[in-house]
Structures are given as C-alpha cells and as structure tokens.
Design an enzyme around this catalytic site. Structure first.
Site, short mmCIF file in Angstrom:
data_model
loop_
_atom_site.label_atom_id
_atom_site.label_comp_id
_atom_site.label_asym_id
_atom_site.label_seq_id
_atom_site.Cartn_x
_atom_site.Cartn_y
_atom_site.Cartn_z
N GLY A 1 5.17 51.88 21.27
CA GLY A 1 5.91 52.74 20.56
C GLY A 1 6.16 54.39 21.07
O GLY A 1 6.21 55.12 20.46
N CYS A 2 4.40 54.47 21.24
CA CYS A 2 5.24 55.78 22.83
C CYS A 2 6.07 55.70 23.41
O CYS A 2 6.61 56.92 23.86
CB CYS A 2 3.02 56.45 23.00
SG CYS A 2 1.80 55.87 22.03
N THR A 3 6.29 55.16 23.60
CA THR A 3 7.34 55.03 25.43
C THR A 3 8.78 54.89 24.25
O THR A 3 9.42 56.44 24.41
CB THR A 3 7.03 53.77 26.04
OG1 THR A 3 6.24 53.54 26.55
CG2 THR A 3 8.50 53.66 26.92
#
Length: 157
Positions: free
Chosen positions: A48-50
């Site tokens: 998700g952060c990527t």
C-alpha cells in the site's frame, strides 16, 4: 492509548525537523511561503505504501506546477527510506520519524481499526499546509489506492 488529537483546517501545522533518506535534516520551515502536502504512511516498501508513494511520484510534476511540494513521513530509519527511494525512483523527500513524535503531534499515530481489530500504529493521513504554515486540508484514514487522484480533484490540480 486514547484516540490521537486530530488537526483541523486553520490549525497551525506542528513544526518538525527530521532526517531524510540521505540523513540530511529537512524542516517544515524549509517550505515556508509554499504549499506542501505532508503525508504519513506506515512503512516503506509495503504494497500500500509503495502504491501511494508511486502515485505521488507520478503526479509530482502536476502538483509542483500548481505550487505544491510533497513530503512523506514514516517511522522507517533513513537507510530503509534510501532503499525505498532507490527502488521506486521517488523524487520527493521521505523523512524518518522513528520515535513517532511528529506522527503523534499530527494525529497520525494511535489507535486504529485494522481487519476488525483495534491496533496501535500509523494512521495513513494527508495534510495540505498553506503558505502561512496553517493546515488547509486534513485527511485521516485515507486509502493508499486512488488517494492521490482524489487529492488532486479536491485541490483542483
């Protein structure tokens, strides 16, 4: 742990100086007189952060053209951030807040619901700080996917 205090539109943005991926200090004051998106994310190199970081990267030119800079903050150490920046070709500062003090001051660390359970952690959050250092937009519990597109719509960018 009680729910974190949340920032609202018009509040002064809490100041910070944190290390970036190259271990250089970056301050909110460095952006005085400019608009800056400050976003908080749980962990570098997670799916998700990527996705979220790459969305900011892919939309950075349009945001910059609208006079808006971008800064991401997570509890990751600078070495992990450096690897994330290199692997994903990120072109904006990622800052390290390992003691979670800045995350807490911005209301981006505390109790949250995850898969139906209450856990303590980073609350994915995004803020727009105006030229005068005031909160112009505050969004908590944002989704990683589609968030930047929604933000661009909200900001008419």
């Amino acid at each position: 742990m009680p729910a974190p205090t949340r920032l609202s539109v018009g509040d002064p943005a809490p100041t910070f100086t944190l290390s970036d991926a190259a271990d250089n200090p970056v301050s909110l004051a460095d952006y005085a007189g400019r608009k800056v998106i400050v976003y908080f994310y749980p962990a570098a190199s997670t799916p998700g952060c990527t996705k979220q970081a790459c969305d900011f990267r892919d939309n950075l030119a349009e945001l910059n053209d609208a006079g808006i800079d971008v800064v991401g903050i997570s509890p990751d150490k600078p070495a992990k951030l450096a690897k994330f920046v290199e692997n994903e070709g990120l072109t904006f500062p990622l800052l390290s807040d390992p003691d979670k003090q800045v995350l807490s001051e911005w209301g981006a660390f505390g109790e949250k619901k995850m898969y139906g359970k209450t856990v303590t952690g980073v609350i994915r959050s995004t803020f727009l700080v105006d030229e005068d250092g005031k909160i112009a937009a505050a969004q908590y519990n944002v989704r990683a996917t589609g968030h930047v597109a929604k933000l661009r719509r909200d900001l008419s960018v």
